[in-house]
Design an enzyme around this catalytic site. Structure first.
Site, PDB file in Angstrom:
ATOM      1  N   HIS A  63       0.830  -1.191   0.000  1.00  0.00           N
ATOM      2  CA  HIS A  63       0.000   0.000   0.000  1.00  0.00           C
ATOM      3  C   HIS A  63       0.868   1.245   0.000  1.00  0.00           C
ATOM      4  CE1 HIS A  63       0.855  -0.953   4.224  1.00  0.00           C
ATOM      5  NE2 HIS A  63       0.779   0.341   4.470  1.00  0.00           N
ATOM      6  N   ARG A  83       9.938  -1.350   2.429  1.00  0.00           N
ATOM      7  CA  ARG A  83       9.607  -0.390   1.369  1.00  0.00           C
ATOM      8  C   ARG A  83       9.993  -0.920  -0.004  1.00  0.00           C
ATOM      9  NH1 ARG A  83      11.729   2.415   5.698  1.00  0.00           N
ATOM     10  NH2 ARG A  83      10.225   3.826   6.718  1.00  0.00           N
TER      11      ARG A  83
END
Length: 392
Positions: free
Chosen positions: A259, A278
């Protein structure tokens, strides 16, 4: 029960207006204001009567948390409440399961990677499921889009034919894994070539008669490439659901679901963790192999959180035990009764609500320890009060 002072986090992606305006302060603010934390996370604990909340809990865990929560969560507050204000896109990211976090935390400890080292992925041994409830229109990338729709998008944009053929509809998770890991691992020269090809296709698409959702994705891709030139995260974003939440709507994201929050103000509630893997749209540490290891490649057809409403109360349905969340709209004189055997935080996001001499205004919160008897907040303003109740 006392006023809980939130801790402000000033990350570069924060907004200079959203949190300031909610708090009734001059806007724009001098620096970007990203998050206001209400909780006991050691990185930025809230203050209670001049003392850090984590210290107060440590001094008497049973009084603060109750025997049940203290025993189940090792004398730790199991949740963290935030006001999140995104002025610019956050990184594409995912969070590990509890088992993955425990293994990763132990592994990085054994490698002697300091907790404050920029290469550190696992800051604690906990999972980080999260709920975000929009206070303004809120845009986000959330979970993998179903394969058929991504194939349609790739065909419209062009420049991605070689990857579209890898999306196998009878084995969708394998196809999503193959394409995603390939895109975020492209060598620099090939990555720039693909980005340029897709950018040309996106520019054409925004002025075409394509379906509105495809045009929206194309425009978002162009915005991301302008903000993060050459960043592979813009390609990864093409595989995720693009969602716009209206105020009051919510997303729930479990372990492994990719997300990125793009813009807007919301109330975020999560397990008490700071573990982030990440995959792009950031200048921070990106660990592609570790991200791929924790990702859930199952398509998320509808990332919206489910809820049940009863009058002015809305209870969000969550598949975890770390926290419970409800939103309450109170007309003048209406009350919210809080009666729980565990800890609770009540956050005001609109109007005013009072209990005794304490009056909560927007962006203010109250801490209710387990030892506190049942308490009631009463709406006192001319406009309805909106209160979020988070408990364990």
């Amino acid at each position: 029960m006392q006023l809980l002072e939130g801790t402000l986090r000033t990350y570069p992606w924060g907004s200079r207006t959203l949190l300031a305006e909610l708090r009734g302060l001059p806007a724009p603010s001098p620096t970007p204001e990203a998050e206001l934390w209400f909780g006991a996370h050691p990185a930025a604990p809230s203050m209670l009567g001049g003392h850090p909340l984590d210290d107060i809990i440590a001094a008497d865990p049973e009084a603060a948390l109750g025997a049940r929560v203290a025993g189940e969560y090792g004398n730790q507050l199991p949740f963290l409440v935030k006001l999140l204000a995104a002025g610019e896109p956050l990184s594409i990211q995912a969070h590990p399961s509890r088992e993955q976090a425990q293994e990763g935390f132990s592994r990085e400890n054994s490698q002697n990677i300091a907790l404050d080292d920029s290469r550190r992925n696992y800051k604690d041994p906990n999972h980080k499921p999260e709920l975000i409830v929009a206070l303004t229109p809120f845009r986000a990338l959330a979970g993998f889009r179903p394969t058929e729709r991504t194939q349609q998008l790739f065909a419209t944009l062009g420049g991605l034919d070689r990857y579209s053929s890898m999306l196998v509809t009878d084995r969708p998770e394998e196809g999503l894994r193959a394409v995603f890991t390939t895109l975020i691992s492209l060598p620099t020269t090939l990555r720039m070539s693909v980005l340029n090809d897709v950018k040309a296709g996106a520019e054409t698409t925004t002025n075409s008669g394509a379906e509105p959702w495809i045009v929206d994705v194309a425009q978002t891709f162009l915005q991301l490439t302008d903000r993060y030139p050459g960043d592979v995260g813009a390609l990864a974003a093409l595989m995720l659901n693009l969602v716009t939440l209206e105020p009051g709507e919510a997303l729930y994201l479990d372990a492994g679901q990719p997300h990125a929050y793009l813009s807007g103000l919301g109330v975020e509630v999560m397990a008490n963790s700071d573990n982030v893997l990440r995959g792009g749209l950031t200048s921070k540490h990106v660990d592609v192999p570790e991200l791929a290891r924790v990702l859930n490649f199952a398509a998320l057809e509808r990332p919206h959180a489910k809820s049940t409403k009863n009058g002015g109360a809305e209870h969000f349905e969550l598949p975890i035990e770390d926290f419970r969340v409800s939103r309450h709209t109170l007309a003048n004189g209406d009350t919210l009764q809080v009666d729980t055997d565990g800890p609770a935080i009540v956050l005001c996001t609109a109007g005013r609500a009072a209990i005794g001499d304490l009056e909560l205004q927007p962006a203010q919160a109250a801490w209710i320890p387990a030892a506190e008897p049942s308490v009631a907040f009463t709406s006192t303003g001319d406009t309805p009060a909106e209160l979020f109740l988070v408990s364990a």
